[in-house]
Scaffold this active site. Structure first.
Site, short mmCIF file in Angstrom:
data_model
loop_
_atom_site.label_atom_id
_atom_site.label_comp_id
_atom_site.label_asym_id
_atom_site.label_seq_id
_atom_site.Cartn_x
_atom_site.Cartn_y
_atom_site.Cartn_z
N ILE A 12 20.03 24.36 5.86
CA ILE A 12 19.11 23.62 6.78
C ILE A 12 18.16 23.19 5.98
CG2 ILE A 12 17.27 24.23 8.65
CD1 ILE A 12 19.45 26.87 9.37
N TYR A 141 16.69 41.61 8.52
CA TYR A 141 16.49 39.57 8.66
C TYR A 141 15.83 39.41 10.15
CZ TYR A 141 17.16 34.96 10.06
OH TYR A 141 16.79 33.42 10.01
#
Length: 333
Positions: A12, A141
């Site tokens: 990304i 996460y």
């Protein structure tokens, strides 16, 4: 404009750097290459180092005093891995971000665009969420993203720091110019598994088939990574309007998605249409940390950033397919 992008040797972050270059914004890359690839930094000012290393951050600002903002993408992102090793995830994603912000403030960098995640949401029965939806992160996460948001909001309330947190939904695809894409040869996300099944002839496993969705499979908001990257460009352009230096909020949250929910089974159907082949599909139990998923509208992004998606799932699959063919040439593998 010049911006520091942490983690910009990854999937990304490198795509955001490409979008910045195309839009006349100069990226400066900081990445420790634990998961990123140096090949993705070609033609960009690159510093190999850790975001918590104050010496490296100080050197970047000494050599680039005109950096106007930081896009903070550096993070570990694999949900099952976070379940198995939460200590590492909290250290890398939370503790090191605290250190990074201290270094940024010391160097007078008060604008931060933070890569957050829609995985922090508690979706309603249909999977739809917006920025006011309850937070209930379901994996280590996701909790690192939720905690980091709270940390950044607290710091922004007490210091000159200003933050725009972009909550990503599910990026897929590749840079349409094929400069970068997923660095892993066998990515663990759903589209990577679809390509693996197509390439090897092995069954594709739908992990979780009893969710309260229209076909029982999990639902996601799959956004082309190029649209996601352009949302960061918009956030940088509009930053001082969204979080003004005086007289307004110092912390703003914006969802970045398409507004359309797509189930895993629907993604499988779209993939088969693009590649022109049928896959063997099997049902399986959910993986550790899996959730029903969610999707969002992008009204706030359209209003504050004047941004909307332009590319669909078919384009994302096509660009991923083209990237999978070009990847060995770019990465020398």
């Amino acid at each position: 404009m010049k911006v520091l992008i942490t983690g910009a040797a990854g999937y990304i972050g490198s795509t955001i750097a490409s979008a910045c270059l195309d839009e006349g914004i100069v990226p400066v890359v900081l990445d420790n290459l634990v998961t990123g690839r140096e090949e993705f930094t070609r033609g960009r000012a690159f510093y190999r180092g850790d975001i918590a290393d104050g010496g490296v951050v100080d050197r970047i600002f000494a050599e680039h005093p005109d950096i106007a903002a930081t896009v903070h993408c550096a993070a570990l992102v694999v949900v099952p891995e976070s379940v198995a090793d939460p200590v590492r995830y909290y250290r890398e994603n939370v503790a090191k971000t605290v250190e990074l912000v201290a270094h940024l403030l010391r160097n007078g960098c008060e604008r931060v665009v933070f890569s957050s995640s829609a995985s922090i949401y508690a979706p309603d029965g249909g999977g739809h969420v917006d920025e006011s939806s309850p937070i209930s992160a379901s994996s280590p996460y996701a909790r690192t993203k939720a905690i980091t948001e709270m940390v950044l909001a607290d710091i922004a309330a007490a210091t000159p720091l200003r933050v725009v947190a972009l909550r990503y939904f599910n990026p897929i695809g590749a840079d349409p110019k094929l400069r970068t894409g997923l660095q892993a040869a066998n990515p663990s996300h759903v589209l990577g598994k679809l390509f693996e099944a197509h390439r090897t002839g092995t069954p594709f496993r739908v992990t979780g088939v009893d969710w309260p969705t229209r076909d029982g499979s999990a639902i996601r908001d799959y956004i082309h990574v190029w649209d996601l990257a352009l949302a960061h460009v918009a956030a940088l352009r509009k930053f001082d309007e969204v979080v003004p230096a005086a007289g307004g909020a110092s912390y703003e949250v914006i969802n970045i998605g398409t507004g359309d929910g797509t189930t895993v089974r629907e993604l499988v159907d779209a993939f088969q249409r693009v590649v022109g082949a049928r896959l063997v599909v099997e049902d399986a139990e959910p993986r550790p940390g899996d959730v029903i998923g969610c999707y969002t509208d992008s009204d706030k992004a359209a209003w504050l950033l004047e941004w909307k998606t332009e590319l669909g799932i078919a384009e994302a699959i096509e660009d991923s397919l083209r990237w999978s063919e070009r990847r060995p040439l770019v990465l020398g593998e």
